[in-house]
Design an enzyme around this catalytic site. Structure first.
Site, short mmCIF file in Angstrom:
data_model
loop_
_atom_site.label_atom_id
_atom_site.label_comp_id
_atom_site.label_asym_id
_atom_site.label_seq_id
_atom_site.Cartn_x
_atom_site.Cartn_y
_atom_site.Cartn_z
CG HIS A 168 -0.04 1.70 -0.09
ND1 HIS A 168 -0.81 0.68 -0.69
CD2 HIS A 168 -1.25 2.10 0.61
CE1 HIS A 168 -1.94 0.70 -0.90
NE2 HIS A 168 -2.38 1.45 0.30
CD GLU A 169 -1.66 4.42 3.66
OE1 GLU A 169 -2.58 5.14 3.11
OE2 GLU A 169 -2.27 3.31 3.44
CG HIS A 172 -3.97 6.20 -0.91
ND1 HIS A 172 -4.90 5.60 -1.93
CD2 HIS A 172 -3.70 5.16 -0.05
CE1 HIS A 172 -4.98 4.13 -1.37
NE2 HIS A 172 -4.30 4.07 -0.27
CE1 TYR A 183 -9.23 3.52 -1.29
CE2 TYR A 183 -10.91 3.58 0.44
CZ TYR A 183 -9.70 3.29 -0.03
OH TYR A 183 -8.82 2.35 0.56
CD GLU A 192 -6.29 0.74 -0.85
OE1 GLU A 192 -5.11 0.38 -0.63
OE2 GLU A 192 -6.59 1.93 -0.34
CG ASP A 265 -12.28 -2.75 1.68
OD1 ASP A 265 -12.07 -1.75 2.12
OD2 ASP A 265 -11.59 -3.31 0.96
CG HIS A 270 -8.12 -2.49 1.18
ND1 HIS A 270 -8.86 -1.62 1.68
CD2 HIS A 270 -6.77 -1.85 1.42
CE1 HIS A 270 -8.55 -0.47 2.01
NE2 HIS A 270 -7.40 -0.57 2.05
#
Length: 351
Positions: A168-169, A172, A183, A192, A265, A270
């Site tokens: 997942h990271e 990005h 973002y 995301e 957020d 998210h």
């Protein structure tokens, strides 16, 4: 050339850490507060290497991963002490080995499924730092490397345990070097969601699962046994991943009927990512087989096609997935119909 949006992207949403920071359990609350403070610093005080320096660090061997794992030794200075390099033997530290393997699995999926040489398409080295800070309850991509906390042992386990968290990271990073989605609000939720898609695809690739066999959970295994929940998010059933006294109930919507409007957020990146996540799940299971093949290919074509704007909303993305499906598989075919139906089910228009 438009500057890359190098933002701090953590796997744990701020709303979860905010809840935990108010917990009656002092150990839980203190760890959450420390993580929130650290994350705030990451958002405003990161130091990134230049593109030229990164390019100079690229290996000569194209089509192969070039991984480096460092150990912060529970400190906060990056990158930390180098503990494993590409081709090196496994260490006695399982966290190091899991990070190394997760970097490799993500590289392998990108190369084998899409012919992409690392996250930037040009052999970018994959760097990670483990054992970051003490009781740090997050993992993040900072524009140049992966960083993993060990968790607090109360709510979160070691963040290298779920391979989809690693992928997942790194996802990005893929977005950073392709569509460069901003973002915030819907573009951020797409950012995301794309990372959740990549994370889930890598997990399924590692396990050899078809779309029907997969659990479609993000971060399964990250919570300790005291948490009433299975994972951070569910692409199959957004809003059902956890329902816990400390964490609250999973707030993700599955359709636009429950879209959450918030200023927190970054506009709910998210939270509202559950909507495009669910659309991808519906498409992948409708098409069957391995999700990284047809469904993943359509998403990848949109991400890398050059037409997805940095401020694209859900409808923009949906329209482009329909166009990509028709371009690759033909108009009126199974893929075309499945894409349209998936977005229609979650309430996002495709025309």
């Amino acid at each position: 050339m438009t500057p890359l949006h190098r933002v701090f992207c953590g796997i744990i949403p701020p709303h979860l850490l905010d809840r935990l920071a108010q917990a009656p359990d002092a150990a839980v609350a203190d760890a959450a507060r420390r993580t929130l403070i650290a994350d705030a610093g990451h958002r405003t005080g990161r130091s990134l290497t230049t593109a030229a320096a990164r390019a100079a660090a690229r290996p000569a061997s194209a089509g192969r991963p070039h991984r480096t794992v460092c150990d912060a030794e529970n400190g906060t200075r990056l990158p930390g002490r180098k503990v494993r390099s590409e081709g090196g033997e496994p260490t006695r530290d399982a966290t190091v080995n899991r990070a190394y393997a997760g970097l490799g699995a993500t590289f392998e999926l990108l190369m084998e499924a899409y012919g992409r040489d690392s996250i930037d398409g040009s052999g970018l080295p994959l760097d990670a730092t483990v054992h970051y800070d003490r009781d740090y309850g997050n993992a993040f991509w900072n524009g140049e490397r992966m960083v993993f906390g060990d968790g607090d042992g109360e709510i979160f386990r070691d963040f290298t345990i779920p391979v989809d968290v690693i992928a997942h990271e790194l996802g990005h990073g893929v977005t950073q070097y392709t569509a460069n989605l901003a973002y915030f609000s819907q573009p951020g939720a797409l950012n995301e969601s794309v990372s959740d898609v990549i994370g889930s695809l890598v997990k399924q690739y590692v396990l050899g699962q078809t779309a029907d066999q997969a659990d479609w959970l993000i971060g399964e295994g990250l919570f300790t046994d005291r948490v009433e929940g299975t994972a951070l998010r569910s692409m199959k059933a957004p809003g059902t991943a956890y329902d816990d006294d400390l964490l609250g109930k999973d707030p993700q919507p599955a359709t636009m009927d429950d879209y959450v409007r918030t200023g927190r957020d970054n506009g709910g990146v998210h939270i509202n990512s559950g909507i495009p996540n669910h659309a991808f799940y519906l498409l992948a299971t409708a098409l069957g087989g391995h999700a990284w093949e047809r469904a993943g290919q359509i998403w990848y074509d949109v991400l890398t096609g050059g037409e997805l704007g940095e401020t694209a909303d859900f409808a923009d993305f949906a329209r482009l997935t329909v166009a990509a499906a028709r371009e690759r598989y033909g108009e009126g075919g199974a893929e075309d119909r499945a894409v349209v139906k998936a977005w229609s089910t979650v309430g996002v228009p495709t025309r």
